[in-house]
Design an enzyme around this catalytic site. Structure first.
Site, short mmCIF file in Angstrom:
data_model
loop_
_atom_site.label_atom_id
_atom_site.label_comp_id
_atom_site.label_asym_id
_atom_site.label_seq_id
_atom_site.Cartn_x
_atom_site.Cartn_y
_atom_site.Cartn_z
N TYR A 21 -10.19 -10.56 -6.85
CA TYR A 21 -9.20 -10.85 -7.89
C TYR A 21 -9.50 -12.17 -8.59
CZ TYR A 21 -6.73 -6.98 -5.77
OH TYR A 21 -6.40 -5.75 -5.29
N ARG A 48 0.86 -1.18 0.00
CA ARG A 48 0.00 0.00 0.00
C ARG A 48 0.90 1.24 0.00
NH1 ARG A 48 -2.24 -3.40 4.10
NH2 ARG A 48 -4.35 -4.15 3.62
N LYS A 86 -2.24 -2.05 7.86
CA LYS A 86 -3.44 -1.57 8.53
C LYS A 86 -3.57 -2.21 9.90
CE LYS A 86 -6.38 -0.23 4.65
NZ LYS A 86 -7.68 -0.45 3.98
N HIS A 133 -2.23 2.21 -6.00
CA HIS A 133 -3.10 1.05 -5.86
C HIS A 133 -3.27 0.30 -7.18
CE1 HIS A 133 -4.65 -0.06 -2.00
NE2 HIS A 133 -5.71 -0.64 -2.55
N ARG A 181 -0.59 -2.15 -6.98
CA ARG A 181 -0.96 -3.20 -6.01
C ARG A 181 -1.98 -4.16 -6.64
NH1 ARG A 181 -1.47 -4.47 -0.40
NH2 ARG A 181 -3.62 -4.75 0.33
N HIS A 220 -4.62 -8.79 3.76
CA HIS A 220 -6.07 -8.73 3.95
C HIS A 220 -6.46 -9.60 5.14
CE1 HIS A 220 -6.94 -7.67 -0.56
NE2 HIS A 220 -6.64 -6.61 0.17
#
Length: 308
Positions: A281, A152, A176, A246, A249, A272
């Protein structure tokens, strides 16, 4: 009068106990403060007196203000979490957001660069001007690292020299929720980073500076600056796409999944927490396979010819 002190206590809890990022805290403060102002305008005296009619009125007010469904969903998520926390003090009342759902949003597939365009970007020749050539060596390392490891923007901008293990081909990032993960760094990215490190001393202005990527003033290259440098390099080589972190990414995840078909591995690499965020995806991969099928399979081609 709505007790806004509870909001401050809630934010302190998120910061100290849940280790939420400053960006997340700002969003929570904005969303819940907006609700508090709405409730005060409706003469709702306490958080516990917030009921379903006021919730529906608040959502209607948000729509009238031009907020998207996605933004309203984010607000609802913040309020749900706040009221879950208020329940510890028996101040949540009927918790009006429980069971309330907005119309489901159609999730668009992420945009990606195909492999050929990615090669065109990463293998572009250096600029002729000496200063621009120097900056390109830094920017190339950034581009290679984005695509190699699926970082990110905030993760890349916060990297320090100590996070990099070139001999082991690894990099440690803080993602995150302040969760740390260790990611592989590909051969081409290691080569580009090694080249950048050889000229990095020319950017250093203070011996104590430990950020991996520096600007021309010798300080950390900011997130906004990284975005602008990506746009600049895309324009320089004539890429007919808007380039943003992004997108790199997304391209990393899509290309890796197309080759490996290992959803769990891609989930871990992307950081994630919920595999549903990674599953988008698989839809992208299926779309690609369907296109290949229509172009290559004899019966598919025959059917297409008959309908044209």
């Amino acid at each position: 009068m709505i007790n806004r002190e509870r909001l401050e206590q809630f934010l302190s809890y998120l910061a100290s106990q849940r280790l939420c990022s400053p960006h997340t805290l700002t969003a929570y403060r904005q969303d819940i403060s907006r609700l508090a102002s709405y409730l005060e305008g409706c003469d709702v005296p306490t958080w516990a007196d917030f009921q379903r009619p006021q919730l529906e009125g608040w959502i209607a007010d948000s729509r009238d203000a031009g907020l998207s469904i996605r933004s309203i969903q984010r607000q609802l998520s913040a309020v749900r979490r706040f009221y879950d926390w208020l329940g510890r003090f028996d101040e949540a009342g009927a918790h009006p957001t429980h069971g309330y759902q907005l119309k489901r949003i159609r999730q668009d597939l992420p945009q990606v660069l195909d492999v050929d365009l990615m090669q065109q970007l990463l293998d572009a020749p250096a600029p002729k001007a000496e200063k621009e050539a120097l900056l390109w060596r830094r920017d190339k390392a950034i581009l290679e690292l984005f695509y190699s490891s699926g970082l990110r923007l905030a993760e890349l901008a916060q990297l320090k020299l100590m996070d990099l293990d070139l001999s082991g081909g690894l990099i440690t990032v803080l993602g995150k929720g302040r969760k740390t993960r260790v990611l592989p760094v590909g051969k081409m990215a290691r080569t580009a980073i090694t080249d950048w490190l050889s000229i990095r001393p020319q950017f250093v202005r203070a011996p104590s500076e430990t950020w991996l990527f520096l600007n021309q003033r010798g300080t950390r290259l900011s997130e906004r600056s990284i975005q602008m440098r990506l746009v600049h390099q895309a324009e320089r080589i004539g890429l007919d796409r808007r380039l943003y972190p992004h997108l790199l990414r997304h391209s990393f995840a899509s290309h890796l999944l197309e080759s490996s078909h290992d959803l769990r591995a891609v989930q871990e690499l992307l950081g994630h927490s919920d595999i549903r965020a990674t599953q988008i995806y698989t839809h992208l991969d299926f779309q690609h396979l369907a296109t290949v099928y229509d172009q290559a399979h004899p019966r598919a081609k025959q059917r297409k010819d008959e309908t044209s």
